[in-house]
Design a protein around this motif. Structure first.
Motif, PDB file in Angstrom:
ATOM      1  N   LEU B  80       0.848  -1.198   0.000  1.00  0.00           N
ATOM      2  CA  LEU B  80       0.000   0.000   0.000  1.00  0.00           C
ATOM      3  C   LEU B  80       0.880   1.244   0.000  1.00  0.00           C
ATOM      4  CD1 LEU B  80      -2.676   1.593   0.570  1.00  0.00           C
ATOM      5  CD2 LEU B  80      -2.326   1.067   2.983  1.00  0.00           C
ATOM      6  N   VAL B  81       0.674   2.114  -0.970  1.00  0.00           N
ATOM      7  CA  VAL B  81       1.401   3.386  -1.010  1.00  0.00           C
ATOM      8  C   VAL B  81       0.417   4.522  -0.758  1.00  0.00           C
ATOM      9  CG1 VAL B  81       2.658   5.018  -2.466  1.00  0.00           C
ATOM     10  CG2 VAL B  81       3.213   2.581  -2.566  1.00  0.00           C
ATOM     11  N   LEU B  82       0.741   5.362   0.195  1.00  0.00           N
ATOM     12  CA  LEU B  82       0.004   6.621   0.397  1.00  0.00           C
ATOM     13  C   LEU B  82       0.875   7.709  -0.219  1.00  0.00           C
ATOM     14  CD1 LEU B  82      -0.860   5.884   4.114  1.00  0.00           C
ATOM     15  CD2 LEU B  82      -2.571   6.160   2.311  1.00  0.00           C
ATOM     16  N   MET B  97       3.798   0.469  -9.546  1.00  0.00           N
ATOM     17  CA  MET B  97       2.963  -0.100  -8.487  1.00  0.00           C
ATOM     18  C   MET B  97       1.969  -1.089  -9.076  1.00  0.00           C
ATOM     19  SD  MET B  97       2.234   3.337  -6.209  1.00  0.00           S
ATOM     20  CE  MET B  97       3.381   4.696  -6.316  1.00  0.00           C
ATOM     21  N   GLY B  98       1.445  -0.756 -10.255  1.00  0.00           N
ATOM     22  CA  GLY B  98       0.489  -1.644 -10.909  1.00  0.00           C
ATOM     23  C   GLY B  98       1.079  -3.020 -11.169  1.00  0.00           C
ATOM     24  N   THR B  99       2.308  -3.051 -11.650  1.00  0.00           N
ATOM     25  CA  THR B  99       2.928  -4.357 -11.939  1.00  0.00           C
ATOM     26  C   THR B  99       3.227  -5.117 -10.646  1.00  0.00           C
ATOM     27  OG1 THR B  99       5.132  -3.375 -11.985  1.00  0.00           O
ATOM     28  CG2 THR B  99       3.971  -3.522 -14.079  1.00  0.00           C
ATOM     29  N   HIS B 100       3.477  -4.407  -9.567  1.00  0.00           N
ATOM     30  CA  HIS B 100       3.740  -5.060  -8.272  1.00  0.00           C
ATOM     31  C   HIS B 100       2.450  -5.470  -7.564  1.00  0.00           C
ATOM     32  CE1 HIS B 100       7.863  -4.197  -8.667  1.00  0.00           C
ATOM     33  NE2 HIS B 100       7.951  -3.060  -8.018  1.00  0.00           N
ATOM     34  N   GLY B 101       1.273  -5.031  -8.085  1.00  0.00           N
ATOM     35  CA  GLY B 101       0.027  -5.289  -7.364  1.00  0.00           C
ATOM     36  C   GLY B 101      -0.101  -4.446  -6.104  1.00  0.00           C
ATOM     37  N   THR B 102       0.557  -3.304  -6.107  1.00  0.00           N
ATOM     38  CA  THR B 102       0.517  -2.390  -4.955  1.00  0.00           C
ATOM     39  C   THR B 102      -0.686  -1.457  -5.085  1.00  0.00           C
ATOM     40  OG1 THR B 102       2.917  -2.395  -4.948  1.00  0.00           O
ATOM     41  CG2 THR B 102       1.825  -0.608  -3.736  1.00  0.00           C
ATOM     42  N   SER B 130     -14.344  -0.161  -3.145  1.00  0.00           N
ATOM     43  CA  SER B 130     -14.226  -1.619  -3.310  1.00  0.00           C
ATOM     44  C   SER B 130     -13.984  -1.991  -4.770  1.00  0.00           C
ATOM     45  CB  SER B 130     -15.496  -2.300  -2.803  1.00  0.00           C
ATOM     46  OG  SER B 130     -16.588  -1.996  -3.666  1.00  0.00           O
ATOM     47  N   ARG B 131     -14.345  -1.111  -5.681  1.00  0.00           N
ATOM     48  CA  ARG B 131     -14.248  -1.436  -7.108  1.00  0.00           C
ATOM     49  C   ARG B 131     -12.972  -0.878  -7.745  1.00  0.00           C
ATOM     50  NH1 ARG B 131     -19.705  -0.110  -6.258  1.00  0.00           N
ATOM     51  NH2 ARG B 131     -19.521   1.979  -7.097  1.00  0.00           N
ATOM     52  N   HIS B 132     -11.949  -0.679  -6.938  1.00  0.00           N
ATOM     53  CA  HIS B 132     -10.733  -0.066  -7.476  1.00  0.00           C
ATOM     54  C   HIS B 132      -9.981  -1.030  -8.391  1.00  0.00           C
ATOM     55  CE1 HIS B 132      -7.499  -2.160  -5.247  1.00  0.00           C
ATOM     56  NE2 HIS B 132      -8.442  -2.383  -4.347  1.00  0.00           N
ATOM     57  N   GLN B 133      -9.075  -0.479  -9.197  1.00  0.00           N
ATOM     58  CA  GLN B 133      -8.230  -1.293 -10.071  1.00  0.00           C
ATOM     59  C   GLN B 133      -6.768  -0.998  -9.796  1.00  0.00           C
ATOM     60  OE1 GLN B 133      -9.600  -1.022 -14.153  1.00  0.00           O
ATOM     61  NE2 GLN B 133     -11.728  -0.948 -13.476  1.00  0.00           N
ATOM     62  N   GLY B 134      -6.473  -0.762  -8.527  1.00  0.00           N
ATOM     63  CA  GLY B 134      -5.090  -0.505  -8.152  1.00  0.00           C
ATOM     64  C   GLY B 134      -4.843   0.912  -7.668  1.00  0.00           C
ATOM     65  N   HIS B 346     -12.005  -3.898   5.267  1.00  0.00           N
ATOM     66  CA  HIS B 346     -12.923  -4.633   4.396  1.00  0.00           C
ATOM     67  C   HIS B 346     -12.211  -5.651   3.511  1.00  0.00           C
ATOM     68  CE1 HIS B 346     -16.532  -2.362   5.359  1.00  0.00           C
ATOM     69  NE2 HIS B 346     -15.834  -1.250   5.260  1.00  0.00           N
ATOM     70  N   GLY B 347     -10.887  -5.729   3.600  1.00  0.00           N
ATOM     71  CA  GLY B 347     -10.160  -6.656   2.745  1.00  0.00           C
ATOM     72  C   GLY B 347     -10.174  -6.255   1.283  1.00  0.00           C
ATOM     73  N   TRP B 348     -10.084  -4.946   1.044  1.00  0.00           N
ATOM     74  CA  TRP B 348     -10.152  -4.458  -0.337  1.00  0.00           C
ATOM     75  C   TRP B 348      -8.789  -4.062  -0.901  1.00  0.00           C
ATOM     76  CZ3 TRP B 348     -14.580  -0.349   0.650  1.00  0.00           C
ATOM     77  CH2 TRP B 348     -15.799  -1.026   0.861  1.00  0.00           C
ATOM     78  N   LEU B 349      -7.699  -4.428  -0.243  1.00  0.00           N
ATOM     79  CA  LEU B 349      -6.394  -3.937  -0.717  1.00  0.00           C
ATOM     80  C   LEU B 349      -6.102  -4.389  -2.135  1.00  0.00           C
ATOM     81  CD1 LEU B 349      -3.634  -3.862   2.023  1.00  0.00           C
ATOM     82  CD2 LEU B 349      -5.205  -2.088   1.271  1.00  0.00           C
ATOM     83  N   LYS B 350      -6.389  -5.641  -2.425  1.00  0.00           N
ATOM     84  CA  LYS B 350      -6.181  -6.142  -3.787  1.00  0.00           C
ATOM     85  C   LYS B 350      -7.432  -5.843  -4.604  1.00  0.00           C
ATOM     86  CE  LYS B 350      -2.196  -7.688  -2.766  1.00  0.00           C
ATOM     87  NZ  LYS B 350      -1.057  -6.848  -3.183  1.00  0.00           N
ATOM     88  N   PRO B 351      -7.272  -5.513  -5.879  1.00  0.00           N
ATOM     89  CA  PRO B 351      -8.450  -5.208  -6.695  1.00  0.00           C
ATOM     90  C   PRO B 351      -9.360  -6.422  -6.811  1.00  0.00           C
ATOM     91  CG  PRO B 351      -6.471  -5.314  -8.040  1.00  0.00           C
ATOM     92  CD  PRO B 351      -6.025  -5.403  -6.625  1.00  0.00           C
ATOM     93  N   PRO B 352     -10.682  -6.192  -7.002  1.00  0.00           N
ATOM     94  CA  PRO B 352     -11.624  -7.299  -7.069  1.00  0.00           C
ATOM     95  C   PRO B 352     -11.227  -8.316  -8.119  1.00  0.00           C
ATOM     96  CG  PRO B 352     -12.722  -5.187  -7.562  1.00  0.00           C
ATOM     97  CD  PRO B 352     -11.341  -4.894  -7.130  1.00  0.00           C
ATOM     98  N   SER B 353     -10.675  -7.870  -9.227  1.00  0.00           N
ATOM     99  CA  SER B 353     -10.282  -8.803 -10.277  1.00  0.00           C
ATOM    100  C   SER B 353      -9.041  -8.246 -10.960  1.00  0.00           C
ATOM    101  CB  SER B 353     -11.416  -8.955 -11.297  1.00  0.00           C
ATOM    102  OG  SER B 353     -10.875  -9.344 -12.539  1.00  0.00           O
ATOM    103  N   PRO B 354      -7.909  -8.940 -10.815  1.00  0.00           N
ATOM    104  CA  PRO B 354      -6.671  -8.450 -11.416  1.00  0.00           C
ATOM    105  C   PRO B 354      -6.795  -8.296 -12.929  1.00  0.00           C
ATOM    106  CG  PRO B 354      -6.215 -10.229  -9.867  1.00  0.00           C
ATOM    107  CD  PRO B 354      -7.691 -10.178 -10.027  1.00  0.00           C
ATOM    108  N   ARG B 355      -7.594  -9.142 -13.584  1.00  0.00           N
ATOM    109  CA  ARG B 355      -7.790  -9.060 -15.018  1.00  0.00           C
ATOM    110  C   ARG B 355      -8.238  -7.644 -15.422  1.00  0.00           C
ATOM    111  NH1 ARG B 355     -11.859  -9.303 -17.964  1.00  0.00           N
ATOM    112  NH2 ARG B 355     -13.229  -9.834 -16.243  1.00  0.00           N
ATOM    113  N   GLN B 356      -9.165  -7.126 -14.682  1.00  0.00           N
ATOM    114  CA  GLN B 356      -9.655  -5.774 -14.981  1.00  0.00           C
ATOM    115  C   GLN B 356      -8.524  -4.753 -14.959  1.00  0.00           C
ATOM    116  OE1 GLN B 356     -13.201  -6.046 -12.095  1.00  0.00           O
ATOM    117  NE2 GLN B 356     -13.614  -4.256 -13.360  1.00  0.00           N
ATOM    118  N   LEU B 357      -7.654  -4.934 -13.995  1.00  0.00           N
ATOM    119  CA  LEU B 357      -6.548  -3.986 -13.860  1.00  0.00           C
ATOM    120  C   LEU B 357      -5.735  -3.945 -15.150  1.00  0.00           C
ATOM    121  CD1 LEU B 357      -4.862  -2.125 -11.974  1.00  0.00           C
ATOM    122  CD2 LEU B 357      -3.515  -4.130 -11.422  1.00  0.00           C
TER     123      LEU B 357
END
Lengths: 366, 366
Positions: B80-82, B97-102, B130-134, B346-357
């Motif tokens: 997580l990066v702020l 960050m996107g490639t790292h799944g951050t 909750s619907r973020h893509q990274g 809420h356990g939303w750190l990872k995007p709902p679906s990496p494919r979307q990202l």
């Protein structure tokens, strides 16, 4: 307007005796300065104030004048009083001036809404001053600055509604408030708790809603002044106006963010042209350089600076603009001196009919 | 909103590795402070900044952390990066960050209006996160403060139009601007000409319209952010809003004068009740004592203070109100940390679906 009925007094050969009442205040001192700078034609100048301030010495045209306590005696023989000593002082001495036939140009709010008293911004409604009955009122600072921008615009289309937020400097609360802004700022810069006595809260690196008394509707007096005085000066009793008045840590110039709704769309270019030609206004609307009015631009200046004129994104008939003006100068002292100059020039110092003064001036009773 | 599809990550047993990007700025330092003060559950904290600021040492939970230069290497392994290092820095490093799944919670304006990026005020529209893509974007300070007041009110009646004037502190222009406000104030108090280098003009006892670039319509970017971000967060694309943004000589808390038009009248008491119960809001509406929010009330505080709620005299469906909030805290760092806390909870750190990202995130291309 019927000025023909006035007996024109040739004052160029008979300049008036003038007094400044409240001469030691921030506005009083500026009045004296302006009478000198603008070469106001007068026979003699008296400086009057409360007994507490009597004895103060102020320069005028190379001489030093001593402030006298205001009294029946010191007011005797004065043709014109420029007063800025607060409403209670004006109410106390207006009847004495009335019996002497002295014209009072009053900077307090005491008589502003009295139907017998003209409330004048010379660029907007000078003609109403001719019908005075011994008193002409100077509007509130925020009203004067606002109306210099509104008056030329309403020639393009009737005004429907105004929403205005003010950024008012310490000077509006007097010379002591200006000094306190400096001392409390020093406190903060030295990590000391700021000690305020004049203002209700420390203004140092802080700001607060104008602390005049609140009406039952939740607006403060300062905000209601803007509404009622604007309606009177524009002779538009149905004008809708809502103001939020805020004191900010600036020394002596006010700013206002103004949202104006007309009864039809007004092109920005038309508004810009009207303001560029308006008396008392400097257009400072440089979008290419992102350069618009600031308090530091207008401090000590006569004109109100207007800029950032833009079509209101939220209303098809709306314009937004921003203005800055020196509160002590055009917001108070200059406007009063301009009224005085015009009244001397037009021969309006004496009321059109003394009979009216006696019968129709309940306002002269304190 | 469908959070059920998320794989709930039990982060209580696996706290994230966190980085603050732009750690030496005013907001960056506050982010670090808040992670400590709010006892944010993390595995480890990295402080990242430009190479110029690398080596700076900052305290965190009794230790001293050294700021590292941001790079592919220093970003590796971070969950997580702020970020609060400006739009160009966020754009530069978001793909990494996107490639790292951050997950990037970004305080810059770079991605705020991207349709793939949730723009979140937790009290208003947390569900969208909750619907973020990274990437989740933190809104502009003035927008956050405004929406904390608007959101509870629009439950009373639909919003039609907002006219807002801001009183924005130096902190919005960064730590150097805050320091410059002090040095230029000292200059003025010592009768020296104020020397500004960070801000376009001296802010000492002065103020000026926000100097972000102007659009062709005459509004500056800061003003358009308020319009566009408010529309997105409230999911109300037809909201009409006109802002005038002004920088004032206050250190770190903003104020706003807000005129709100609803599609029907809203009683003042209803508005007051709604705001008294609203999360993140402190009602400070003491008409009896004429006591309303000031920047000095909210400096270092989490809540936005709202008061002077009154029926708009100029419109039957209007309300006027005044608010103050700490620009660095709720206007920036606190809001970002609150987003992070909720996403961990809420356990939303990872995007709902990496494919979307991968497929739908053109925003990740700089």
């Amino acid at each position: 307007m019927t000025t023909a009925s006035h007996a024109p007094v040739s004052l160029s050969t008979c300049p008036p005796t003038v007094a400044v009442l409240g001469a030691t205040g921030a506005v009083g001192r500026e009045l004296v300065l302006l009478l000198e700078q603008r070469d106001f034609s007068l026979d003699s100048l008296k400086l009057l104030a409360s007994p507490r301030s009597a004895g103060t010495r102020l320069p005028f045209r190379g001489e030093t004048l001593t402030v006298e306590a205001v009294s029946e005696e010191t007011l005797a023989g004065v043709d014109l009083v420029l007063a800025s000593a607060g409403g209670s002082v004006s109410r106390r001495w207006a009847p004495v001036m009335g019996t002497h036939g002295t014209l009072l140009i009053d900077n307090s709010s005491a008589f502003r809404l009295d139907p017998c008293v003209p409330l004048v911004v010379p660029e907007v409604n000078l003609d109403t001053a001719s019908r005075h009955q011994g008193i002409v009122a100077n509007p509130n600072c925020t009203t004067i600055l606002l109306l210099l921008a509104l008056a030329p615009l309403r020639r393009l289309a009737p005004l429907r509604r105004v929403v205005v937020s003010t950024y008012q400097s310490a000077s509006g609360a007097g010379a002591q408030a200006m000094a306190e802004l400096k001392t409390t700022s020093r406190d903060v810069l030295h990590d000391r708790p700021p000690r305020n006595r004049v203002l209700p809260y420390s203004l140092a690196f802080n700001l607060f809603l104008h602390n005049s008394p609140l009406a039952e509707n939740g607006y403060c007096e300062e905000e209601l002044k803007m509404l009622r005085e604007s309606r009177k000066i524009l002779a538009q009793p149905d004008l809708r106006l809502s103001a939020t008045c805020v004191r900010v840590p600036v020394l002596r110039a006010h700013a206002e963010a103004v949202n104006i709704e007309f009864d039809r769309p007004v092109p920005v270019d038309d508004a810009r042209r009207a303001l560029a030609q308006a008396p008392g206004v400097t257009l400072m609307d440089d979008h290419a350089d992102n350069r618009f009015p600031m308090p530091s631009d207008v401090t000590g200046k006569d004109a109100v600076a207007v800029g950032r004129i833009r079509q209101d994104l939220s209303h098809p008939n709306g314009l937004e603009l921003w203005l800055c003006g020196d509160q002590i100068r055009k917001g108070a002292a200059l406007n009063a001196v301009q009224i005085a100059e015009a009244m001397v020039r037009h021969g309006w110092l004496k009321p059109p009919s003394p009979r009216q003064l006696d019968q129709d001036a309940p306002v002269l009773q304190p």
